[in-house]
Design a protein around this motif. Sequence first.
Motif, PDB file in Angstrom:
ATOM      1  N   ASP B 334       0.702  -1.073  -0.012  1.00  0.00           N
ATOM      2  CA  ASP B 334       0.057  -0.082  -0.182  1.00  0.00           C
ATOM      3  C   ASP B 334       0.880   1.229   0.049  1.00  0.00           C
ATOM      4  OD1 ASP B 334      -3.005   1.103   2.116  1.00  0.00           O
ATOM      5  OD2 ASP B 334      -1.461   2.211   0.740  1.00  0.00           O
ATOM      6  N   GLN B 335       0.839   2.000  -1.105  1.00  0.00           N
ATOM      7  CA  GLN B 335       1.862   3.243  -1.216  1.00  0.00           C
ATOM      8  C   GLN B 335       1.361   4.287  -0.181  1.00  0.00           C
ATOM      9  OE1 GLN B 335       4.630   3.267  -2.709  1.00  0.00           O
ATOM     10  NE2 GLN B 335       4.448   0.927  -3.604  1.00  0.00           N
ATOM     11  N   VAL B 336       0.397   4.246   0.448  1.00  0.00           N
ATOM     12  CA  VAL B 336      -0.111   5.197   1.219  1.00  0.00           C
ATOM     13  C   VAL B 336       0.538   5.033   2.640  1.00  0.00           C
ATOM     14  CG1 VAL B 336      -2.090   6.709   2.087  1.00  0.00           C
ATOM     15  CG2 VAL B 336      -1.895   6.040  -0.346  1.00  0.00           C
ATOM     16  N   THR B 337       0.076   3.763   2.757  1.00  0.00           N
ATOM     17  CA  THR B 337       0.581   3.722   4.415  1.00  0.00           C
ATOM     18  C   THR B 337       1.685   2.793   4.586  1.00  0.00           C
ATOM     19  OG1 THR B 337      -0.904   1.490   4.587  1.00  0.00           O
ATOM     20  CG2 THR B 337      -1.967   3.509   4.923  1.00  0.00           C
ATOM     21  N   LEU B 338       2.146   2.292   3.429  1.00  0.00           N
ATOM     22  CA  LEU B 338       3.218   1.451   3.459  1.00  0.00           C
ATOM     23  C   LEU B 338       3.327   0.220   4.177  1.00  0.00           C
ATOM     24  CD1 LEU B 338       6.410   3.930   3.313  1.00  0.00           C
ATOM     25  CD2 LEU B 338       5.350   2.514   1.564  1.00  0.00           C
ATOM     26  N   LEU B 339       2.040  -0.347   4.462  1.00  0.00           N
ATOM     27  CA  LEU B 339       1.875  -1.619   4.733  1.00  0.00           C
ATOM     28  C   LEU B 339       2.637  -2.750   3.798  1.00  0.00           C
ATOM     29  CD1 LEU B 339       0.218  -3.285   7.053  1.00  0.00           C
ATOM     30  CD2 LEU B 339      -1.685  -3.869   5.246  1.00  0.00           C
ATOM     31  N   SER B 340       3.426  -3.468   4.297  1.00  0.00           N
ATOM     32  CA  SER B 340       4.341  -4.306   3.754  1.00  0.00           C
ATOM     33  C   SER B 340       4.107  -5.565   3.754  1.00  0.00           C
ATOM     34  CB  SER B 340       5.795  -3.966   3.866  1.00  0.00           C
ATOM     35  OG  SER B 340       5.953  -2.614   3.765  1.00  0.00           O
ATOM     36  N   ASP B 341       4.328  -6.615   2.875  1.00  0.00           N
ATOM     37  CA  ASP B 341       4.346  -7.981   3.037  1.00  0.00           C
ATOM     38  C   ASP B 341       5.774  -8.593   2.247  1.00  0.00           C
ATOM     39  OD1 ASP B 341       4.130  -8.587   0.379  1.00  0.00           O
ATOM     40  OD2 ASP B 341       1.927  -8.343   0.338  1.00  0.00           O
ATOM     41  N   GLY B 342       5.885  -9.728   3.125  1.00  0.00           N
ATOM     42  CA  GLY B 342       7.266 -10.198   2.665  1.00  0.00           C
ATOM     43  C   GLY B 342       7.397 -11.542   3.276  1.00  0.00           C
ATOM     44  N   ALA B 343       8.840 -12.132   3.000  1.00  0.00           N
ATOM     45  CA  ALA B 343       9.000 -13.407   3.591  1.00  0.00           C
ATOM     46  C   ALA B 343      10.390 -13.429   4.111  1.00  0.00           C
ATOM     47  CB  ALA B 343       8.861 -14.531   2.794  1.00  0.00           C
ATOM     48  N   THR B 344      10.761 -13.848   5.342  1.00  0.00           N
ATOM     49  CA  THR B 344      12.075 -13.984   5.607  1.00  0.00           C
ATOM     50  C   THR B 344      12.548 -15.276   6.002  1.00  0.00           C
ATOM     51  OG1 THR B 344      12.107 -11.650   6.726  1.00  0.00           O
ATOM     52  CG2 THR B 344      13.967 -12.975   7.353  1.00  0.00           C
ATOM     53  N   LYS B 345      13.392 -15.769   5.344  1.00  0.00           N
ATOM     54  CA  LYS B 345      13.808 -17.213   5.275  1.00  0.00           C
ATOM     55  C   LYS B 345      14.997 -17.735   5.855  1.00  0.00           C
ATOM     56  CE  LYS B 345      11.191 -17.014   0.891  1.00  0.00           C
ATOM     57  NZ  LYS B 345      11.178 -17.019  -0.689  1.00  0.00           N
ATOM     58  N   PHE B 346      15.093 -18.923   6.782  1.00  0.00           N
ATOM     59  CA  PHE B 346      16.165 -19.077   7.453  1.00  0.00           C
ATOM     60  C   PHE B 346      16.352 -20.696   7.207  1.00  0.00           C
ATOM     61  CE2 PHE B 346      14.319 -15.771   9.671  1.00  0.00           C
ATOM     62  CZ  PHE B 346      16.003 -15.141  10.161  1.00  0.00           C
ATOM     63  N   ASP B 347      17.891 -21.093   6.936  1.00  0.00           N
ATOM     64  CA  ASP B 347      18.049 -22.273   6.957  1.00  0.00           C
ATOM     65  C   ASP B 347      18.695 -22.720   8.534  1.00  0.00           C
ATOM     66  OD1 ASP B 347      17.778 -23.387   4.679  1.00  0.00           O
ATOM     67  OD2 ASP B 347      19.778 -22.831   4.075  1.00  0.00           O
ATOM     68  N   PRO B 348      18.175 -23.945   8.665  1.00  0.00           N
ATOM     69  CA  PRO B 348      18.692 -24.365  10.211  1.00  0.00           C
ATOM     70  C   PRO B 348      20.329 -24.496   9.984  1.00  0.00           C
ATOM     71  CG  PRO B 348      17.861 -26.287   9.217  1.00  0.00           C
ATOM     72  CD  PRO B 348      17.287 -24.961   8.366  1.00  0.00           C
ATOM     73  N   PRO B 349      21.206 -23.742  10.993  1.00  0.00           N
ATOM     74  CA  PRO B 349      22.601 -23.881  10.931  1.00  0.00           C
ATOM     75  C   PRO B 349      23.305 -24.976  11.363  1.00  0.00           C
ATOM     76  CG  PRO B 349      21.729 -23.014  13.327  1.00  0.00           C
ATOM     77  CD  PRO B 349      20.532 -23.326  12.359  1.00  0.00           C
ATOM     78  N   GLY B 350      24.327 -25.411  10.757  1.00  0.00           N
ATOM     79  CA  GLY B 350      25.045 -26.693  11.070  1.00  0.00           C
ATOM     80  C   GLY B 350      24.253 -27.975  10.593  1.00  0.00           C
ATOM     81  N   VAL B 351      23.378 -27.886   9.686  1.00  0.00           N
ATOM     82  CA  VAL B 351      22.770 -29.149   9.116  1.00  0.00           C
ATOM     83  C   VAL B 351      23.259 -29.369   8.032  1.00  0.00           C
ATOM     84  CG1 VAL B 351      20.538 -30.396   8.644  1.00  0.00           C
ATOM     85  CG2 VAL B 351      20.650 -28.620  10.605  1.00  0.00           C
ATOM     86  N   ILE B 410      11.633 -13.521  -3.679  1.00  0.00           N
ATOM     87  CA  ILE B 410      12.213 -13.160  -2.408  1.00  0.00           C
ATOM     88  C   ILE B 410      11.210 -12.528  -1.314  1.00  0.00           C
ATOM     89  CG2 ILE B 410      12.651 -10.709  -2.888  1.00  0.00           C
ATOM     90  CD1 ILE B 410      15.210 -10.875  -1.326  1.00  0.00           C
ATOM     91  N   PHE B 411      10.012 -12.109  -1.930  1.00  0.00           N
ATOM     92  CA  PHE B 411       8.748 -11.539  -1.050  1.00  0.00           C
ATOM     93  C   PHE B 411       7.823 -12.647  -0.636  1.00  0.00           C
ATOM     94  CE2 PHE B 411      10.089  -7.963  -3.920  1.00  0.00           C
ATOM     95  CZ  PHE B 411      10.646  -7.049  -3.083  1.00  0.00           C
ATOM     96  N   GLU B 412       7.960 -13.929  -1.316  1.00  0.00           N
ATOM     97  CA  GLU B 412       6.793 -14.824  -0.875  1.00  0.00           C
ATOM     98  C   GLU B 412       7.306 -16.174  -0.725  1.00  0.00           C
ATOM     99  OE1 GLU B 412       4.754 -14.899  -4.672  1.00  0.00           O
ATOM    100  OE2 GLU B 412       3.963 -12.784  -4.464  1.00  0.00           O
ATOM    101  N   ILE B 413       6.596 -16.953  -0.118  1.00  0.00           N
ATOM    102  CA  ILE B 413       6.972 -18.411   0.063  1.00  0.00           C
ATOM    103  C   ILE B 413       6.427 -19.156  -0.868  1.00  0.00           C
ATOM    104  CG2 ILE B 413       7.396 -18.590   2.582  1.00  0.00           C
ATOM    105  CD1 ILE B 413       4.266 -19.509   2.885  1.00  0.00           C
TER     106      ILE B 413
END
Lengths: 339, 548
Positions: B334-351, B410-413
């Motif tokens: 939403d360009q007016v309120t800048l409500l944003s969506d996205g996805a931050t992705k993690f790999d388990p460490p050391g696996v 990068i923004f979605e699963i």
Amino acid sequence: MPVNATLSQLSDWSYGSAAAIYLLAMILFLVEQAFGRKGREAAERAGAGRDGSAVAAAGGGEPPEGPASTTASTAATMAASAAESRRRGRAERFGSMGVAVMVLGMLLHLAALVFRGWSTGRAPWGNMYEFLMVLCFAAVVTWLVVISRHAVRHLSVFVLLPVVLLLFLGGTLLYSTAVPVQPALQSYWLVIHVSTVAAASGVFLVPGVASVLYLFHSAHQRDPARFASLVRRLPSKEQLDRVAYRVTVFAFPVFTFGVIAGAIWAESAWGRFWGWDPKETVAFITWVIYAAYLHARATAGWRGDRAAMINIAGFAVVVFNLFFINLVVAGLHSYAQVD
Amino acid sequence: MTTGGDGGPAARERTYRDTPVRRMLAFARNTWRGLTSMRVALILLFLLALAAFPGAVLPQRMVDDSAVSRYIDDYGWWGRLLDRLQFFDVYGSVWFSAIYLLLLVSLVGCLVPRSAEYVRSMRAKPVLTPRNLARMPHHRAGELRADPDSVIARAHDRLARWRRVERTEQDGARTISAERGYLRETGNLVFHFALLGLIIAFAVGHMYKYEGQVIVHADGSEFCNSGIYAFDTFNAGLNVDGTGLTPFCVRVNDFEADYLPNGQPDNYRADIEYQSGDDLRDGTWRPYDLQVNHPLRTEGDRVYLLGHGFAPEFTVTFPDGQQRTKATQWRPNDQVTLLSDGATKFDPPGVTDAAERRSSQIAITGLFAPTAHFNGKILTSSAPDLEDPAVAVDVMRGDLGIDSGYGQSIFEIDEKMVEQDRLERVARENLRVGEEIELDDGTRISFDGVQRWASLQVSHDPTQGWVLAFAIVMLVGLAASLIVKRRRLWIRVSPSGDGGAGSLVHVGGLARTDQAGYGEEFTRLAADLLEDTGGERDARNGSERNRS
């Protein structure tokens, strides 16, 4: 920069008053239209000398050669016009009053623009309401210049009608409160690009109206029964064509400049000087159509009706660009800000 | 422009020798004449306007590719038909190109003969004085006391800025033919040649230009214009292969956005540093204040500030105590309120085992609001400014599908993973900065803070300066060709009076362009030419006629 509410209120009042006064001028011109046909004919004959045209035609036949006949015909003309001036009196006076009232409306219109700009601390053409205000202002000023040079004052009502309509649409449906503009519009190119494009669009209204009247004239010539009462009140086709051409020739370079200025601004604001944004595309189409008009007027078989139709098409595209592209199609030029 | 050929010469030739070669030649000649005729040029102009029109109302690939896909999906066979007919790529389509190429041919075919004609007319002398000047649209006559020589001499003075030629007629009358306003045709030709130049420069620019967009975090992150891989999206002309881009680097230190109380943006600025040219070798960084209407111009390339957004920073503490922190950019929806969506992705460490990794990947997906406003548990944003940030997130665990070989946003699963139950939701929560979620297996996810990012565009167009230059020349030519009037003036002086001591003078004028306005100038000129230096002798001076 905060908005000065008092000034913006003053601007709104001036806007409303200007529209109302244009309406009053329209009524006065209508009175002149209705009762002043003979007077108008006389005015045309008197005004023709100023215009450098139609004197010989009015004389009807061979122009006077010798000094004696010149003097005689001058004397006859003067006597005739003296008699006519008594007859036209009242209608004529309504027409001049119409012009005076129109000038008053124009001044209020100007005040509305100035107050709007003053209240927001920026050029007063940052959204569609303000754009329409500038466009109509340009149309009115153009018309005042035209009637000072051509004997077409009695046609004022045909120009004021679309102006008042546009002002009404602007003041009601498209009205937006006075606010500063967003970052993309904060540039001195706003002053240059939008003012020239809005002004040129407004100036294009006048040849559009003249060309419509021209077509009425032609239709009447093909079939004398059609539009007889309207065409009786119109000046000659040549006169209408000349007004349309002269004004278009003035507006076209201004519009071209406005588009070039827009391209320069787009280069620094959007990263490219031309990107076929809907507004840019329709500006291109407008430019091509008016270019076609200028060529048509220099081509045998395309003068007259066809040239007039092209001119009308040009203004139709201007209006389309203003309303349809701003309100319906999404593009980079979406600054309409209709509340 | 030349007027259309009528086929007359071709018809005559056919009567005496009708060979295929001649017929071909006649056909070619008539085609050429037709193409370069004003009538065809006019029709082509209309077609150009008409053909450009769909581009204004239909979505275009070059402007918004996803809008085109949506349109085709929404309209089914109609959308596919339009697609096949290139209606979503109007300005690169076969039919649009055909029209403007024909128009170019027509323009060249008109300019060449017209230029030749122009050169001839610039050399030619003004035409002979018509026998009866009284028939001209503008005419005045008078009888002067001055002798013809001095009248002619004075006329030469008065018409100093006109091109003129003096002739003596058989009966002894002397005439001057004068012509002015050659600038009109000059302007006309200049305009059309500049138009041609503009179109060529525009076309060449399209071959060599490129444009790339990239998101850079406003925390001192750098971006270098070293190749296509450095960009998120990249559009280039046919002759750009992605090597040999202008080398320069940009570092975004900070981003600021100012808003008015009503939430309307007032100003965006990115505090950047850049290095280009020699600076790349000695490592100098130059500061620049990048704003919306103030691109950075360096080495012929431009860097623009297109937009901005937020990157919520999350820390995942895995059950074994290892921590991973990431701030992936989320996109404003939403360009007016800048409500944003996205996805931050993690790999388990050391696996190291791929199968095990694919069962325990984590994605934090949902909404971000810079100024949070909750309707019950529903998060919205009430303002674009970073006042009170909050996220509403789903935590997904399982196989993100990153190893599947398909690229993903990068923004979605990848929703297919969810549909196949390979990725499942393990938590749904609203978080403010500092708050955290604990999952069933002891994994803790905390919302640490927010970073800003700026969206930059790099543009390169080697011919845009040329396009501007041609546009300015066009405008000048256009103004000259519309304002200047081509007009002619003739003066005939014959001896009169006692023993030829006086002169009988006729002045005639003709405007060669169709609009009037010559009348006033003519009246002024004629009055000067007919001014009797020795006082008026005759009332004939009053014989005046102006007709436009």
